[in-house]
Design a protein around this motif. Structure first.
Motif, short mmCIF file in Angstrom:
data_model
loop_
_atom_site.label_atom_id
_atom_site.label_comp_id
_atom_site.label_asym_id
_atom_site.label_seq_id
_atom_site.Cartn_x
_atom_site.Cartn_y
_atom_site.Cartn_z
N HIS A 144 69.39 -1.50 100.13
CA HIS A 144 70.15 -1.98 101.28
C HIS A 144 71.19 -0.95 101.73
CE1 HIS A 144 68.41 -6.00 101.11
NE2 HIS A 144 68.51 -5.89 99.79
N SER A 145 71.49 -1.00 103.03
CA SER A 145 72.43 -0.03 103.59
C SER A 145 73.84 -0.22 103.04
CB SER A 145 72.44 -0.13 105.12
OG SER A 145 72.76 -1.45 105.55
N ASN A 146 74.21 -1.47 102.73
CA ASN A 146 75.57 -1.68 102.19
C ASN A 146 75.73 -1.08 100.80
OD1 ASN A 146 73.94 -3.63 100.99
ND2 ASN A 146 75.52 -5.20 100.93
N GLN A 147 74.64 -1.02 100.02
CA GLN A 147 74.66 -0.31 98.75
C GLN A 147 74.95 1.17 98.98
OE1 GLN A 147 70.66 -1.72 97.24
NE2 GLN A 147 71.67 -1.30 95.28
N TYR A 196 76.42 2.50 101.48
CA TYR A 196 77.80 2.64 101.96
C TYR A 196 78.78 2.65 100.79
CZ TYR A 196 81.96 1.66 104.80
OH TYR A 196 83.20 1.72 105.40
N ASN A 242 73.84 -3.77 111.30
CA ASN A 242 73.94 -3.15 109.98
C ASN A 242 74.17 -1.64 110.07
OD1 ASN A 242 73.76 -5.33 108.10
ND2 ASN A 242 71.62 -5.59 108.69
N LEU A 253 77.87 -1.26 110.78
CA LEU A 253 78.72 -1.50 109.61
C LEU A 253 78.86 -0.27 108.72
CD1 LEU A 253 77.60 -5.11 108.59
CD2 LEU A 253 79.86 -4.42 109.44
N CYS A 254 77.83 0.57 108.67
CA CYS A 254 77.90 1.74 107.79
C CYS A 254 77.70 3.05 108.55
CB CYS A 254 76.87 1.62 106.66
SG CYS A 254 75.17 1.44 107.20
#
Length: 310
Positions: free
Chosen positions: A202-205, A207, A237, A240-241
């Motif tokens: 995932h992209s939040n990982q 980030y 998404n 967000l990053c």
């Protein structure tokens, strides 16, 4: 009968013929150049094809394929397998890109455990192997004037808590950043969707890891195909990053083919990316939906359609 010739008259005649021939030749050349310029339609962004994508038009030779890409208006190129190619081929690729004024996109760094359990374990042997491969990548990057290299941390270590695995990946990427940063190179970590054993999904990982590594040498490769499968809501998404995204890859879903063959509204996505002022590379990491020359032309046309957001 004696043939009397006038040297001056012959000189003038030959000069006139020469001038006419030059005018004709120039006209043909200009027409040919004009036709080529007309045939080549420019893109708004730096889309990067890969080898094999246009082999029916250009043949098997690497240089011929790169030349064809440039003739079609593509300004970048990527090659996942570059590190495994011979030094001679690497040099030929680099020279062809320089000749065509094309940007080299990503190539993959694989220390042997991209598709196995590796960096998440925290074991020294995996960190050492990864750093060694990064050092090799620096030398390859010099040959083709590359700036970005793809990295993936491998599979989950299921016997460890997730936070410990994340810490191990951060530690390994800090070591790699120390290798790349002095050379102004950037490794771009790629969240993937191929199977549930992959740690980075995932992209939040990505980030979180980038913020923790805190280096310009560690950024995110946002592959739109993989992220559509894993998390959707693409524009939100990405937003967000966004500050940590350095490279983008393309592929429609389902099928992982060119834009317009699946569910993603690529014209809107490309418009949003362009509006952010993105000047980097958008790698075309997908297959061709149709075979042969017709399929290759359809792919080119699909990119022009998706790129028509201005």
């Amino acid at each position: 009968m004696k043939n009397h010739t006038n040297p001056r008259r012959n000189f003038l005649k030959n000069a006139a013929l020469g001038s006419a021939l030059a005018t004709f030749t120039s006209g043909v050349s200009l027409a040919s150049t004009s036709e080529k310029a007309k045939a080549r339609r420019e893109f708004n962004m730096n889309y990067a094809p890969h080898f094999g994508m246009f082999k029916n038009h250009a043949g098997d030779d690497y240089v011929d394929q790169i030349n064809f890409m440039a003739e079609q208006g593509f300004t970048a190129f990527e090659d996942n397998g570059l590190m495994k190619r011979s030094l001679e081929d690497q040099k030929r690729i680099g020279a062809a890109l320089e000749k065509n004024n094309m940007t080299m996109g990503v190539f993959v760094i694989d220390p042997g455990f991209n598709w196995k359990t590796g960096l998440t374990t925290g074991k020294q042997e995996f960190k050492d192997a990864f750093v060694k491969e990064c050092e090799k990548a620096v030398e390859v990057a010099k040959i083709v004037n590359a700036k970005w290299m793809t990295v993936v941390p491998g599979y989950f270590e299921r016997r460890l808590p997730l936070d410990q695995q994340t810490a191990h990946v951060i530690e390994a990427y800090k070591l790699a950043s120390d290798v790349f940063e002095p050379h102004n190179l950037t490794m771009v970590m790629e969240p993937l969707s191929d199977n549930p054993d992959l740690f980075l999904r995932h992209s939040n990982q990505g980030y979180l890891i980038c913020k923790s590594v805190d280096s310009p040498a560690c950024k995110i490769l946002y592959d739109i195909y993989h992220m559509q499968r894993n998390e959707g809501d693409l524009i939100k998404n990405m937003q967000l990053c966004w500050e940590e995204i350095a490279y983008i890859q393309i592929g429609d879903n389902p099928g992982r083919k060119e834009p317009g063959t699946g569910e993603i509204n690529y014209q809107n996505v490309f418009k949003w990316i362009d509006n952010q002022g993105f000047k980097g590379v958008c790698g075309m990491e997908h297959g061709n939906a149709m075979p042969g020359k017709e399929g290759e032309q359809a792919l080119i046309d699909a990119y022009h359609k998706a790129d028509a957001f201005k």
